[in-house]
Design a protein around this motif. Structure first.
Motif, PDB file in Angstrom:
ATOM      1  N   ALA A  60      46.424   3.389  20.573  1.00 39.56           N
ATOM      2  CA  ALA A  60      46.861   2.784  21.828  1.00 39.56           C
ATOM      3  C   ALA A  60      46.169   3.476  22.989  1.00 39.56           C
ATOM      4  N   LEU A  61      46.189   2.823  24.140  1.00 37.47           N
ATOM      5  CA  LEU A  61      45.705   3.398  25.393  1.00 37.47           C
ATOM      6  C   LEU A  61      46.841   3.369  26.415  1.00 37.47           C
ATOM      7  N   PRO A  62      46.894   4.391  27.303  1.00 38.71           N
ATOM      8  CA  PRO A  62      47.929   4.400  28.351  1.00 38.71           C
ATOM      9  C   PRO A  62      47.490   3.596  29.568  1.00 38.71           C
ATOM     10  N   LEU A  63      48.444   2.931  30.194  1.00 37.53           N
ATOM     11  CA  LEU A  63      48.162   2.160  31.396  1.00 37.53           C
ATOM     12  C   LEU A  63      49.225   2.429  32.458  1.00 37.53           C
ATOM     13  N   VAL A  64      48.800   2.428  33.701  1.00 41.14           N
ATOM     14  CA  VAL A  64      49.723   2.471  34.825  1.00 41.14           C
ATOM     15  C   VAL A  64      50.056   1.038  35.208  1.00 41.14           C
ATOM     16  N   VAL A  65      51.346   0.723  35.283  1.00 40.25           N
ATOM     17  CA  VAL A  65      51.745  -0.639  35.640  1.00 40.25           C
ATOM     18  C   VAL A  65      52.497  -0.703  36.962  1.00 40.25           C
ATOM     19  N   GLU A  66      52.935   0.463  37.456  1.00 33.56           N
ATOM     20  CA  GLU A  66      53.672   0.472  38.716  1.00 33.56           C
ATOM     21  C   GLU A  66      53.615   1.869  39.310  1.00 33.56           C
ATOM     22  N   GLU A  90      39.025  -5.444  29.303  1.00 35.90           N
ATOM     23  CA  GLU A  90      38.609  -5.897  30.624  1.00 35.90           C
ATOM     24  C   GLU A  90      38.457  -4.676  31.505  1.00 35.90           C
ATOM     25  N   LYS A  91      37.786  -4.838  32.639  1.00 33.63           N
ATOM     26  CA  LYS A  91      37.523  -3.700  33.505  1.00 33.63           C
ATOM     27  C   LYS A  91      38.686  -3.441  34.442  1.00 33.63           C
ATOM     28  N   GLY A  92      39.060  -2.158  34.536  1.00 34.78           N
ATOM     29  CA  GLY A  92      40.067  -1.739  35.483  1.00 34.78           C
ATOM     30  C   GLY A  92      39.429  -0.954  36.610  1.00 34.78           C
ATOM     31  N   VAL A  93      40.207  -0.107  37.245  1.00 39.57           N
ATOM     32  CA  VAL A  93      39.702   0.731  38.332  1.00 39.57           C
ATOM     33  C   VAL A  93      38.570   1.611  37.826  1.00 39.57           C
ATOM     34  N   TRP A  94      37.538   1.835  38.655  1.00 40.92           N
ATOM     35  CA  TRP A  94      36.329   2.586  38.321  1.00 40.92           C
ATOM     36  C   TRP A  94      35.589   1.986  37.129  1.00 40.92           C
ATOM     37  N   ASN A  95      35.841   0.699  36.853  1.00 38.40           N
ATOM     38  CA  ASN A  95      35.215   0.002  35.737  1.00 38.40           C
ATOM     39  C   ASN A  95      35.548   0.596  34.380  1.00 38.40           C
ATOM     40  N   ILE A  96      36.678   1.291  34.303  1.00 36.46           N
ATOM     41  CA  ILE A  96      37.118   1.829  33.023  1.00 36.46           C
ATOM     42  C   ILE A  96      37.778   0.704  32.234  1.00 36.46           C
ATOM     43  N   PRO A  97      37.355   0.470  30.994  1.00 40.68           N
ATOM     44  CA  PRO A  97      37.931  -0.639  30.216  1.00 40.68           C
ATOM     45  C   PRO A  97      39.409  -0.424  29.899  1.00 40.68           C
ATOM     46  N   ILE A  98      40.158  -1.508  29.916  1.00 41.47           N
ATOM     47  CA  ILE A  98      41.565  -1.498  29.527  1.00 41.47           C
ATOM     48  C   ILE A  98      41.800  -2.641  28.539  1.00 41.47           C
ATOM     49  N   PRO A  99      42.804  -2.520  27.671  1.00 39.22           N
ATOM     50  CA  PRO A  99      43.111  -3.624  26.757  1.00 39.22           C
ATOM     51  C   PRO A  99      43.519  -4.869  27.532  1.00 39.22           C
ATOM     52  N   SER A 100      42.911  -5.995  27.204  1.00 44.83           N
ATOM     53  CA  SER A 100      43.279  -7.234  27.879  1.00 44.83           C
ATOM     54  C   SER A 100      44.476  -7.900  27.225  1.00 44.83           C
ATOM     55  N   ALA A 118      43.447   1.769  33.392  1.00 44.52           N
ATOM     56  CA  ALA A 118      43.175   2.545  32.188  1.00 44.52           C
ATOM     57  C   ALA A 118      43.306   4.021  32.484  1.00 44.52           C
ATOM     58  N   SER A 119      43.344   4.827  31.415  1.00 38.14           N
ATOM     59  CA  SER A 119      43.286   6.254  31.590  1.00 38.14           C
ATOM     60  C   SER A 119      41.974   6.591  32.278  1.00 38.14           C
ATOM     61  N   PRO A 120      41.821   7.672  33.067  1.00 34.90           N
ATOM     62  CA  PRO A 120      42.859   8.663  33.281  1.00 34.90           C
ATOM     63  C   PRO A 120      43.794   8.307  34.440  1.00 34.90           C
ATOM     64  N   PRO A 121      45.020   7.885  34.165  1.00 30.14           N
ATOM     65  CA  PRO A 121      45.921   7.473  35.229  1.00 30.14           C
ATOM     66  C   PRO A 121      46.267   8.605  36.177  1.00 30.14           C
ATOM     67  N   CYS A 122      46.147   9.847  35.747  1.00 28.17           N
ATOM     68  CA  CYS A 122      46.467  10.954  36.638  1.00 28.17           C
ATOM     69  C   CYS A 122      45.473  11.064  37.786  1.00 28.17           C
ATOM     70  N   PHE A 123      44.394  10.292  37.752  1.00 27.64           N
ATOM     71  CA  PHE A 123      43.424  10.319  38.842  1.00 27.64           C
ATOM     72  C   PHE A 123      43.792   9.350  39.953  1.00 27.64           C
ATOM     73  N   MET A 124      44.919   8.633  39.794  1.00 25.56           N
ATOM     74  CA  MET A 124      45.272   7.593  40.736  1.00 25.56           C
ATOM     75  C   MET A 124      45.575   8.115  42.130  1.00 25.56           C
ATOM     76  N   HIS A 125      45.886   9.408  42.260  1.00 24.92           N
ATOM     77  CA  HIS A 125      46.186   9.935  43.597  1.00 24.92           C
ATOM     78  C   HIS A 125      44.985   9.841  44.520  1.00 24.92           C
ATOM     79  N   ALA A 162      48.961  -1.073  22.481  1.00 26.45           N
ATOM     80  CA  ALA A 162      48.197  -0.990  21.243  1.00 26.45           C
ATOM     81  C   ALA A 162      46.791  -1.542  21.445  1.00 26.45           C
ATOM     82  N   TRP A 163      45.787  -0.823  20.910  1.00 26.20           N
ATOM     83  CA  TRP A 163      44.399  -1.260  21.000  1.00 26.20           C
ATOM     84  C   TRP A 163      43.590  -0.561  19.930  1.00 26.20           C
ATOM     85  N   LYS A 164      42.607  -1.260  19.374  1.00 24.43           N
ATOM     86  CA  LYS A 164      41.660  -0.646  18.442  1.00 24.43           C
ATOM     87  C   LYS A 164      40.273  -1.210  18.705  1.00 24.43           C
ATOM     88  N   THR A 165      39.274  -0.508  18.210  1.00 23.11           N
ATOM     89  CA  THR A 165      37.890  -0.897  18.430  1.00 23.11           C
ATOM     90  C   THR A 165      37.656  -2.344  18.009  1.00 23.11           C
TER      91      THR A 165
END
Length: 218
Positions: free
Chosen positions: A109-115, A132-142, A13-20, A124-127
């Motif tokens: 929508a939410l941005p995701l890193v896939v590679e 599901e939980k991604g890195v740092w337990n940040i929710p991502i669209p399942s 999930a965002s923030p993907p720029c933190f992946m470094h 696409a996602w709405k409330t």
């Protein structure tokens, strides 16, 4: 606790720029001068700490004013696809505004890193839809279809007078915007305390079209 590659989900999930900070492969481009890289790292840390020092109530009030600014800039959202983000480390929480976009006929929508080393994918996602939980337990669209946003709302760590964004250092937004077949309206959002004189932009940095803070005036 250390995390192995096998423990890391395939999508983030965002923030993907933190992946470094998770994987050295996500470092800023090697062509960035070392002194600029060091300055950005220090400035990034300073600005994040300043943002976190603001009370949760004050941040909520500023987020509400930012939402008003977004409405003024965008206008009618009906029929538009708007990419937002899941708030992280004191970023403006725009989830209530995201829900309002859907009630007014827009899509979100939410941005995701896939590679590694590739542009983001927007899903696409709405409330109310599954997460599901991604890195740092940040929710991502399942689930959800890949989409091409008309509008990209991007949180900033810092912003300069030319709307160049200081992010988390991974370069994902710049890489994504450069690769998109049509450029969306890109709006940076943040607080007034995040304004800085310059980010020392490099050739690959792409400025935001607009910046909206709690002090925005149409």
């Amino acid at each position: 606790m250390a995390t192995s590659d096998d423990d890391i989900p395939a999508q983030y999930a965002s923030p993907p720029c933190f992946m470094h900070e998770l994987d050295p492969a996500f470092r800023a481009p090697a062509t960035m001068p070392a002194e600029v890289r060091r300055w950005r790292k220090a400035e990034r840390e300073r600005l994040i700490q300043a943002r976190l020092a603001v009370s949760a109530d004050a941040r909520a009030a500023m987020a509400a004013r930012i939402a008003e600014g977004l409405d003024a800039v965008i206008g009618d959202v009906a029929g538009k696809m708007v990419s937002l983000y899941w708030p992280f480390r004191g970023e403006p929480d725009m989830r209530p505004w995201m829900a309002s976009v859907n009630t007014r006929g827009g899509r979100t929508a939410l941005p995701l890193v896939v590679e590694k080393g590739r542009p983001l994918v927007f899903r696409a996602w709405k409330t109310g839809e599954p997460l599901e939980k991604g890195v740092w337990n940040i929710p991502i669209p399942s689930q959800g279809d890949p989409v091409l946003p008309d509008i990209v709302i991007s949180p900033v760590v810092g912003i300069d007078p030319d709307n160049y964004r200081l992010g988390y250092g991974g370069g994902f937004y710049d890489r994504t915007l450069a690769a998109m077949p049509r450029k969306p309206l890109v709006i940076g959002i943040g607080y007034e305390l995040q304004r800085i004189p310059t980010i020392y932009p490099q050739q690959y940095d792409i400025p935001m079209n607009r910046f909206v803070s709690e002090a925005f005036r149409a």
